[in-house]
Design an enzyme around this catalytic site. Sequence first.
Site, PDB file in Angstrom:
ATOM      1  N   CYS A 170       0.839  -1.199   0.000  1.00  0.00           N
ATOM      2  CA  CYS A 170       0.000   0.000   0.000  1.00  0.00           C
ATOM      3  C   CYS A 170       0.878   1.255   0.000  1.00  0.00           C
ATOM      4  O   CYS A 170       1.543   1.526  -0.997  1.00  0.00           O
ATOM      5  CB  CYS A 170      -0.975  -0.027   1.176  1.00  0.00           C
ATOM      6  SG  CYS A 170      -2.410   1.051   0.919  1.00  0.00           S
ATOM      7  N   HIS A 175      -3.677  -5.570   1.083  1.00  0.00           N
ATOM      8  CA  HIS A 175      -3.438  -5.880   2.489  1.00  0.00           C
ATOM      9  C   HIS A 175      -3.900  -7.317   2.774  1.00  0.00           C
ATOM     10  O   HIS A 175      -4.796  -7.837   2.126  1.00  0.00           O
ATOM     11  CB  HIS A 175      -4.238  -4.941   3.397  1.00  0.00           C
ATOM     12  CG  HIS A 175      -3.784  -3.526   3.367  1.00  0.00           C
ATOM     13  ND1 HIS A 175      -2.653  -3.086   4.011  1.00  0.00           N
ATOM     14  CD2 HIS A 175      -4.330  -2.426   2.774  1.00  0.00           C
ATOM     15  CE1 HIS A 175      -2.516  -1.784   3.835  1.00  0.00           C
ATOM     16  NE2 HIS A 175      -3.511  -1.363   3.080  1.00  0.00           N
TER      17      HIS A 175
END
Length: 504
Positions: free
Chosen positions: A353, A450
């Site tokens: 991310c 994630h």
Amino acid sequence: MLDPAPPRRGRSLMIQGTSSDVGKSLLVAGLCRAYARRGLKVAPFKAQNMSNNAAVTVDSDLEDSPDGPAPRGEIGRAQALQARASGLPASIHMNPVLLKPQALVGSQVVLRGRALGNWPARHYHNLKPMLLPAIMDSYRRVASEADLVLVEGAGSGTEVYLRHCDITNMKLAEVADLPVVLLTDNDRGGAIAAVVGSWLLHDETERARIRGYIVNKFRGYFSLYEPGCDVMTEKTGWPLIGVVRWFDTADHLPAEDALALARPARSEGGSLVVAVPQISRMANFDDLDPLSSEPGVDLRWVRPGRPIPADADVVLLPGSKTTRAALDTLVAEGWDIDILAHHRRGGRVVGICAGFQMLGRVVRDPDGIEGPPGETRGLGLLDITTTIGGDKRLIEIDADDSVSGTRVTGYEMHMGRTEGKGLERPWFRLDSRPEGAMSPDGRVMGGYLHGIFGADGFRRHWIAEVGGAASERRYEAEVDAALDALADQLEQDLDLDALLALAT
């Protein structure tokens, strides 16, 4: 204008703490599992949580459009774990207000899964009373579908300077007419002062709402500690409901916030060294729990003031709520130099991310969403650039990865658009959709997903790919086993029938 919530169905009980980190979230998770195993439909609720560890929900406050489903919402990781313990999908109504701290600009305020914007603390305190109708609406929706709602307070319920804008402790208990059980932490010391001090700071009406207290994180012989409980009961009039022993398996469960980083990694001594710089405003760092559970992985958190270890096999950049501020941290600590030297020596670098964004050439924030407008040079290890802005992408992932040949599960939760030739060589190809980027030599990889290391097959593939030896552990099964073990312990340490009888 909110649609009327359905009438309340179940009973409710609120757990408030004498301070932060006394174990409220873990206790509620264990109670959710224990009562769910007894056949009750249990639901968690926390009016306001502050954490950069969040989870994607199954629902949203937006309507689906002809072009496709609306973006999902997000709630605190602790409430998602509690929902899992209850056997329920995570809902935006279980944690209607989520505060995600950001550098320089206060916190991002997320209301029922959608970001309202960034608010400095002094302005947010003025906003809070206006959020109470939405909070109560969400509470009633949760309560209308459950036999029992376990409501978690936030921090300490006796922060007298915040009473005028309280929306998550005694004010909520008053508006929703909730009975309260007080939780204190014996491990840190001062439990007697914390309980008696809470009694002194509450007014008579609030004292009457508290039905008793629980001592948490107890180690030792209760016979030696029992006189202390007698003092607490004598001074307050509140009965002792129970003493919960130290739960050794707590580190097998996802952590709520950065306080958990003080605990040691479970896998110290493994042959594969994965170094993780503790960057500014880390987010969703529980991504790394499955790696730290591997006996062959030595996961090392690198704290400020310490260099990235020269013997690291992999440097992993985690998520952050503020990518440019995290890059500033890398430079201030000299970690950027360490990472580039590590790469020149043949080491591997991974970004998740915001960590993925930092691997690129530049990160731009023209609208000042995460801080002052501007741009910051990245590490330049991937041929990509990122511009912060647009709607937040919130989506769960469950797809086959044609690159690794494994099933990948996880979620996306980010703002920003990433472009560049580096994307032509994706890290994943999920059901034919490219995701992330890899360097031509394969030693640098990053993406927005994630939770990927929780997928056992992918985790084993990745560890082997970077030169380690993976175990046959089943991570998600271990999380459920830990929740069961916690529920088993609470069955022994507390009179759950008596505790349930307190709920109204």
